[in-house]
Design a protein around this motif. Structure first.
Motif, PDB file in Angstrom:
ATOM      1  N   ALA A 203      17.270  41.240  80.373  1.00 25.02           N
ATOM      2  CA  ALA A 203      16.304  42.315  80.142  1.00 25.02           C
ATOM      3  C   ALA A 203      16.035  43.087  81.424  1.00 25.02           C
ATOM      4  O   ALA A 203      15.895  44.310  81.404  1.00 25.02           O
ATOM      5  N   ARG A 204      15.956  42.375  82.545  1.00 24.55           N
ATOM      6  CA  ARG A 204      15.722  43.051  83.822  1.00 24.55           C
ATOM      7  C   ARG A 204      16.923  43.895  84.236  1.00 24.55           C
ATOM      8  O   ARG A 204      16.759  44.977  84.814  1.00 24.55           O
ATOM      9  N   VAL A 205      18.121  43.408  83.967  1.00 24.25           N
ATOM     10  CA  VAL A 205      19.322  44.096  84.452  1.00 24.25           C
ATOM     11  C   VAL A 205      19.745  45.219  83.502  1.00 24.25           C
ATOM     12  O   VAL A 205      19.963  46.357  83.928  1.00 24.25           O
ATOM     13  N   TRP A 206      19.881  44.902  82.209  1.00 24.44           N
ATOM     14  CA  TRP A 206      20.430  45.869  81.258  1.00 24.44           C
ATOM     15  C   TRP A 206      19.387  46.479  80.322  1.00 24.44           C
ATOM     16  O   TRP A 206      19.702  47.428  79.614  1.00 24.44           O
TER      17      TRP A 206
ATOM     18  N   ILE B  93      18.398  55.495  94.146  1.00 23.73           N
ATOM     19  CA  ILE B  93      17.764  55.894  92.891  1.00 23.73           C
ATOM     20  C   ILE B  93      16.617  56.827  93.252  1.00 23.73           C
ATOM     21  O   ILE B  93      15.621  56.404  93.848  1.00 23.73           O
ATOM     22  N   THR B  94      16.720  58.094  92.925  1.00 28.60           N
ATOM     23  CA  THR B  94      15.654  59.053  93.202  1.00 28.60           C
ATOM     24  C   THR B  94      14.543  58.890  92.170  1.00 28.60           C
ATOM     25  O   THR B  94      14.755  58.280  91.108  1.00 28.60           O
ATOM     26  N   PRO B  95      13.366  59.439  92.437  1.00 32.02           N
ATOM     27  CA  PRO B  95      12.287  59.345  91.445  1.00 32.02           C
ATOM     28  C   PRO B  95      12.676  59.875  90.068  1.00 32.02           C
ATOM     29  O   PRO B  95      12.367  59.247  89.047  1.00 32.02           O
ATOM     30  N   SER B  96      13.354  61.002  90.021  1.00 31.29           N
ATOM     31  CA  SER B  96      13.740  61.550  88.714  1.00 31.29           C
ATOM     32  C   SER B  96      14.785  60.672  88.032  1.00 31.29           C
ATOM     33  O   SER B  96      14.748  60.487  86.809  1.00 31.29           O
ATOM     34  N   GLN B  97      15.709  60.129  88.822  1.00 37.01           N
ATOM     35  CA  GLN B  97      16.697  59.211  88.252  1.00 37.01           C
ATOM     36  C   GLN B  97      16.040  57.944  87.725  1.00 37.01           C
ATOM     37  O   GLN B  97      16.426  57.411  86.684  1.00 37.01           O
ATOM     38  N   PHE B  98      15.047  57.462  88.439  1.00 37.01           N
ATOM     39  CA  PHE B  98      14.329  56.273  87.988  1.00 37.01           C
ATOM     40  C   PHE B  98      13.656  56.542  86.650  1.00 37.01           C
ATOM     41  O   PHE B  98      13.738  55.725  85.719  1.00 37.01           O
ATOM     42  N   GLU B  99      12.988  57.665  86.541  1.00 38.95           N
ATOM     43  CA  GLU B  99      12.306  58.013  85.299  1.00 38.95           C
ATOM     44  C   GLU B  99      13.289  58.187  84.146  1.00 38.95           C
ATOM     45  O   GLU B  99      12.931  57.988  82.978  1.00 38.95           O
ATOM     46  N   ASN B 100      14.527  58.524  84.463  1.00 45.51           N
ATOM     47  CA  ASN B 100      15.553  58.687  83.425  1.00 45.51           C
ATOM     48  C   ASN B 100      16.320  57.402  83.154  1.00 45.51           C
ATOM     49  O   ASN B 100      17.298  57.413  82.394  1.00 45.51           O
ATOM     50  N   GLY B 101      15.895  56.298  83.763  1.00 48.20           N
ATOM     51  CA  GLY B 101      16.446  55.000  83.398  1.00 48.20           C
ATOM     52  C   GLY B 101      17.597  54.492  84.241  1.00 48.20           C
ATOM     53  O   GLY B 101      18.309  53.572  83.827  1.00 48.20           O
ATOM     54  N   LYS B 102      17.801  55.038  85.430  1.00 48.52           N
ATOM     55  CA  LYS B 102      18.940  54.609  86.238  1.00 48.52           C
ATOM     56  C   LYS B 102      18.834  53.161  86.702  1.00 48.52           C
ATOM     57  O   LYS B 102      19.839  52.537  87.040  1.00 48.52           O
ATOM     58  N   SER B 103      17.639  52.606  86.741  1.00 50.46           N
ATOM     59  CA  SER B 103      17.477  51.239  87.239  1.00 50.46           C
ATOM     60  C   SER B 103      18.087  50.191  86.309  1.00 50.46           C
ATOM     61  O   SER B 103      18.298  49.047  86.715  1.00 50.46           O
ATOM     62  N   TYR B 104      18.359  50.573  85.061  1.00 52.82           N
ATOM     63  CA  TYR B 104      19.064  49.673  84.152  1.00 52.82           C
ATOM     64  C   TYR B 104      20.572  49.868  84.310  1.00 52.82           C
ATOM     65  O   TYR B 104      21.057  50.998  84.354  1.00 52.82           O
ATOM     66  N   TRP B 105      21.287  48.763  84.358  1.00 51.90           N
ATOM     67  CA  TRP B 105      22.726  48.812  84.576  1.00 51.90           C
ATOM     68  C   TRP B 105      23.483  49.258  83.331  1.00 51.90           C
ATOM     69  O   TRP B 105      23.035  49.019  82.202  1.00 51.90           O
ATOM     70  N   PRO B 106      24.666  49.885  83.527  1.00 52.49           N
ATOM     71  CA  PRO B 106      25.564  50.104  82.389  1.00 52.49           C
ATOM     72  C   PRO B 106      26.204  48.791  81.969  1.00 52.49           C
ATOM     73  O   PRO B 106      26.247  47.836  82.751  1.00 52.49           O
ATOM     74  N   ILE B 107      26.679  48.736  80.738  1.00 60.11           N
ATOM     75  CA  ILE B 107      27.432  47.563  80.308  1.00 60.11           C
ATOM     76  C   ILE B 107      28.920  47.852  80.471  1.00 60.11           C
ATOM     77  O   ILE B 107      29.347  49.013  80.436  1.00 60.11           O
ATOM     78  N   GLN B 108      29.688  46.820  80.667  1.00 60.69           N
ATOM     79  CA  GLN B 108      31.127  46.969  80.821  1.00 60.69           C
ATOM     80  C   GLN B 108      31.713  47.668  79.597  1.00 60.69           C
ATOM     81  O   GLN B 108      31.498  47.230  78.467  1.00 60.69           O
ATOM     82  N   PRO B 109      32.445  48.787  79.772  1.00 62.31           N
ATOM     83  CA  PRO B 109      32.940  49.570  78.618  1.00 62.31           C
ATOM     84  C   PRO B 109      33.772  48.774  77.628  1.00 62.31           C
ATOM     85  O   PRO B 109      33.808  49.113  76.439  1.00 62.31           O
ATOM     86  N   THR B 110      34.442  47.736  78.081  1.00 58.73           N
ATOM     87  CA  THR B 110      35.240  46.946  77.139  1.00 58.73           C
ATOM     88  C   THR B 110      34.376  46.295  76.074  1.00 58.73           C
ATOM     89  O   THR B 110      34.843  46.028  74.963  1.00 58.73           O
ATOM     90  N   LEU B 111      33.103  46.014  76.379  1.00 57.49           N
ATOM     91  CA  LEU B 111      32.200  45.459  75.369  1.00 57.49           C
ATOM     92  C   LEU B 111      31.973  46.464  74.238  1.00 57.49           C
ATOM     93  O   LEU B 111      31.879  46.088  73.064  1.00 57.49           O
TER      94      LEU B 111
ATOM     95  N   LEU C 132      11.251  46.214  93.771  1.00 57.02           N
ATOM     96  CA  LEU C 132      11.167  47.660  93.971  1.00 57.02           C
ATOM     97  C   LEU C 132      10.986  48.397  92.658  1.00 57.02           C
ATOM     98  O   LEU C 132      10.312  49.439  92.611  1.00 57.02           O
ATOM     99  N   VAL C 133      11.554  47.878  91.582  1.00 55.84           N
ATOM    100  CA  VAL C 133      11.343  48.481  90.263  1.00 55.84           C
ATOM    101  C   VAL C 133       9.870  48.374  89.868  1.00 55.84           C
ATOM    102  O   VAL C 133       9.261  49.349  89.399  1.00 55.84           O
ATOM    103  N   ARG C 134       9.280  47.200  90.063  1.00 54.57           N
ATOM    104  CA  ARG C 134       7.865  47.036  89.712  1.00 54.57           C
ATOM    105  C   ARG C 134       6.981  47.925  90.591  1.00 54.57           C
ATOM    106  O   ARG C 134       5.981  48.471  90.114  1.00 54.57           O
ATOM    107  N   LEU C 135       7.343  48.086  91.851  1.00 54.46           N
ATOM    108  CA  LEU C 135       6.589  48.980  92.744  1.00 54.46           C
ATOM    109  C   LEU C 135       6.658  50.419  92.241  1.00 54.46           C
ATOM    110  O   LEU C 135       5.638  51.129  92.216  1.00 54.46           O
ATOM    111  N   ALA C 136       7.832  50.844  91.826  1.00 53.98           N
ATOM    112  CA  ALA C 136       7.988  52.204  91.312  1.00 53.98           C
ATOM    113  C   ALA C 136       7.201  52.399  90.016  1.00 53.98           C
ATOM    114  O   ALA C 136       6.576  53.447  89.800  1.00 53.98           O
ATOM    115  N   ARG C 137       7.226  51.403  89.152  1.00 56.87           N
ATOM    116  CA  ARG C 137       6.490  51.510  87.893  1.00 56.87           C
ATOM    117  C   ARG C 137       4.989  51.549  88.112  1.00 56.87           C
ATOM    118  O   ARG C 137       4.273  52.356  87.507  1.00 56.87           O
ATOM    119  N   GLU C 138       4.505  50.645  88.966  1.00 59.03           N
ATOM    120  CA  GLU C 138       3.066  50.461  89.117  1.00 59.03           C
ATOM    121  C   GLU C 138       2.429  51.525  89.994  1.00 59.03           C
ATOM    122  O   GLU C 138       1.339  52.016  89.692  1.00 59.03           O
TER     123      GLU C 138
END
Length: 504
Positions: free
Chosen positions: A170-173, A468-486, A448-454
C-alpha cells in the motif's frame, strides 16, 4: 513505457508449502527446502509442519524485500539521501533519480528496476500465510507439544505476514489486489483487480489486529527473538499503519503499547553499530538473512557492494569511492551537521571525506573472492523508530510538550542538545530526526511522504534536483508504477495513474 514484450507470470505456491529444518539459529530456521506432495493431507500433520509452513511465509517475505534490494530501493534510494549528479555507475541510477517509468526488456528481468516494480512475490507470502490460516486449525491438538501457545503463535504470525505484506504494498504502489483467502490453494492474482489503497490499508489493519489477538510478547526460544513476530512487532506494525493512514491518535496509542511494555531497551549510542549485528535488545522485528545459503548462491546486488570500500570491502580495497554517492549537503549540513552526534561518529568511517562509509552494513561474507554479500539482518522496526513515530503522532495532534519530550529523549541518547524547533516546525523536526536515527534503514521515503501530506513540506530530491515536485506529488508520483508485464498478463490491471503517460 514500452509494453511490447511478454513474460509468463503466475503466482504459484504448492499447497504443501515448505519444509524447514529448525536448528539453533534464525538462519537455520529459514533454510527451507520446497518439496512435492500430492495433497495437503500428507503435509499438515503436526506442530512441526505448522512451524515449517510459517517459516515459509517469512522466507517469501525475505525474498520480496531482497529482490532488487527492494527494501532499500523503495524506502531510501529515491530520497535526498543520495546524489543524482555523481551516481552514474549502477543499475539503480534511475531509481535514485525517481525516473521509474523507463522500459526494461524482459531479457533484462535481472535488473533492479524490473524487480522492484513487481509486487507478485508479496502475494507468495500472503498465500503462504493464508495456507497456514486454513490448515493449521485442521491439525489435531494432540499433535502440538504445547497446543495453545504454539497454535496462537503460528496463527498470529500468519496474520502478521499478511498485514505486513499488504501494508508494504500500500505504501509503495497504493492500489493493489486484495485476494480472497477462502481457498488459498487456487489463488492466482491474475483474477483480481487493483483495489483502492484505503481498502488495502483497512485489510492490513484488520489482519494486524488479528495478529495482536494471538501473539504473546515473549518468544518460545531465544533464537526466535525479533526474527519472528511477537505482540511488540504487531503493535509496531499497527502504529506504522495508523501513521500512514493519518490516524495519529491510534498511532500514538499503538506506539505507546510498545514503549510502555518495557520489553525493549536502547543500545548505548557509543555502541550504536551493535544494533545492526542483529537481534539486539532494541530491535522489535527483523528480516533474518540466511547468510550461508545466500553466500553460496552469490548475490550481485548486495548492499555492501554499493556502500563499502577500502578496508571494509576487499573487492574495493584500493578504491577511494563507493558506487553509491550520498548527497553531501543532506548528509553533512542537514542531518549530521553536529560533530557530537554519536550516530555520526560511531555510524560512519571517513565522514570528512567525499565518500563516507556507512558502518551499519559492514558485516560481509564472500560468495566468491569477487562477490561480497551483506549478511546484516534487515532491521524493520526498533524502539527508537517507534518512539519517534509516537513523537510524530503527538506533534500532528498538537501535543507539543509530549512530542518535544519524546523527541529530546532520542536526541539526548545521541549526544545532542534539546531541539529548539518552534511548535509549528516540530513535526518536521521529528521527521528530520528520523532521517538521522534511521539513516538507510528503509524509512526515509515514507517519512517524507507523510511530511508532504501533513505539512505540505516537500523535501524530495537532493541539492541538485527535485525528484518529486509539489505538483507531481499532488498528482500521485509518490506511488510506484507496476511492472508492465503484470498488466500484459492480467487484463484487470491498469498502470498507476501518474505513470500512465510515457512523457512522465
Amino acid at each position: 513505457m514500452k509494453t511490447d514484450y511478454k513474460i509468463k507470470y503466475t503466482v504459484q505456491l504448492l499447497s504443501l508449502c515448505f519444509v524447514v529444518v529448525f536448528l539453533n539459529s534464525c538462519s537455520d530456521y529459514l533454510n527451507e527446502q520446497p518439496i512435492s506432495q500430492p495433497s495437503n493431507v500428507t503435509f499438515w500433520r503436526n506442530g512441526e509442519d505448522a512451524n515449517a509452513a510459517v517459516a515459509g511465509g517469512y522466507s517469501q517475505l525475505r525474498k520480496a524485500l531482497n529482490s532488487g534490494l527492494s527494501y532499500y530501493a523503495h524506502g531510501d534510494l529515491g530520497t535526498d539521501y543520495f546524489s543524482t549528479e555523481k551516481e552514474l555507475r549502477s543499475d539503480f541510477t534511475d531509481i535514485m533519480k525517481f525516473k521509474l517509468g523507463i522500459s526494461v526488456a524482459v531479457t533484462d528481468n535481472w535488473k533492479p528496476m524490473y524487480k522492484v516494480r513487481d509486487f507478485s512475490i508479496f502475494y507468495s507470502a500472503i498465500k503462504q500465510a493464508d495456507l497456514c490460516l486454513k490448515h493449521i486449525p485442521e491439525i489435531p491438538k494432540e499433535e502440538f507439544t504445547e497446543y495453545e501457545s504454539q497454535y496462537n503463535q503460528y496463527i498470529g504470525e500468519a496474520y502478521f505476514i499478511k498485514a505486513f505484506s499488504y501494508f508494504y504494498m500500500a505504501r509503495v504502489w497504493g492500489n493493489v489486489p486484495i485476494i480472497d483467502s477462502s481457498d488459498p490453494d487456487v489463488v492466482d492474482i491474475k483474477n483480481y483487480k487493483r483495489e483502492d489503497v484505503a481498502k488495502v490499508l483497512i485489510k492490513a489493519t484488520e489482519d494486524c489486529q488479528q495478529a495482536i489477538k494471538h501473539l504473546a510478547w515473549d518468544y518460545n526460544v531465544d533464537t526466535d527473538k525479533v526474527v519472528r513476530a511477537n505482540a511488540g512487532a504487531a503493535w509496531a506494525l499497527l502504529a506504522h499503519i495508523q501513521a500512514w493512514s493519518g490516524n495519529y491518535a491510534a498511532c500514538e496509542a499503538a506506539a505507546g503499547n510498545v514503549i510502555n511494555s518495557n520489553f525493549y531497551s536502547y543500545i548505548d549510542r557509543n555502541n550504536y553499530i551493535d544494533i545492526f549485528s542483529g537481534q539486539s535488545r532494541e530491535s522489535i522485528f527483523e528480516i533474518a538473512q540466511n547468510s550461508e545459503k545466500e553466500a553460496q548462491a552469490g548475490n550481485g546486488q548486495s548492499l555492501t557492494n554499493y556502500l563499502l570500500r577500502g578496508e571494509y570491502l576487499k573487492t574495493r580495497l584500493n578504491e577511494k569511492e563507493t558506487i553509491w554517492q550520498y548527497d553531501l549537503t543532506t548528509l553533512k549540513q542537514t542531518l549530521f551537521d553536529n560533530p557530537n552526534d554519536l550516530r555520526r561518529t560511531k555510524g560512519f568511517a571517513e565522514f570528512s571525506s567525499d565518500w563516507p562509509i556507512l558502518l551499519k552494513y559492514s558485516k560481509v561474507m564472500y560468495a566468491s573472492p569477487t562477490s561480497p554479500l551483506s549478511i546484516n539482518n534487515i532491521v524493520v522496526f526498533r524502539l527508537a523508530d517507534i518512539a519517534l513515530l509516537q513523537a510524530e503522532a503527538q506533534a500532528a495532534q498538537g501535543k507539543y510538550t509530549e512530542a518535544r519530550t519524546t523527541l529530546n529523549s532520542i536526541r539526548e541518547k545521541a549526544g545532542l542538545e534539546e531541539s529548539n524547533a518552534a511548535n509549528d516546525k516540530l513535526f518536521e523536526a521529528v521527521i528530520q530526526e528520523r532521517g538521522r536515527e534511521l539513516f538507510m534503514e528503509g524509512h526515509r521515503f515514507y517519512d517524507l511522504v507523510r511530511l508532504a501530506r501533513e505539512k505540505k513540506v516537500y523535501k524530495f530530491g537532493d541539492s541538485s534536483s527535485n525528484k518529486i515536485t509539489p505538483s507531481q506529488f499532488e498528482n500521485g508520483k509518490s506511488y510506484w508504477p507496476i511492472q508492465p508485464t503484470l498488466i500484459e498478463t492480467n487484463i484487470l490491471f491498469t498502470q498507476t495513474e501518474y505513470w500512465k503517460s510515457e512523457a512522465q
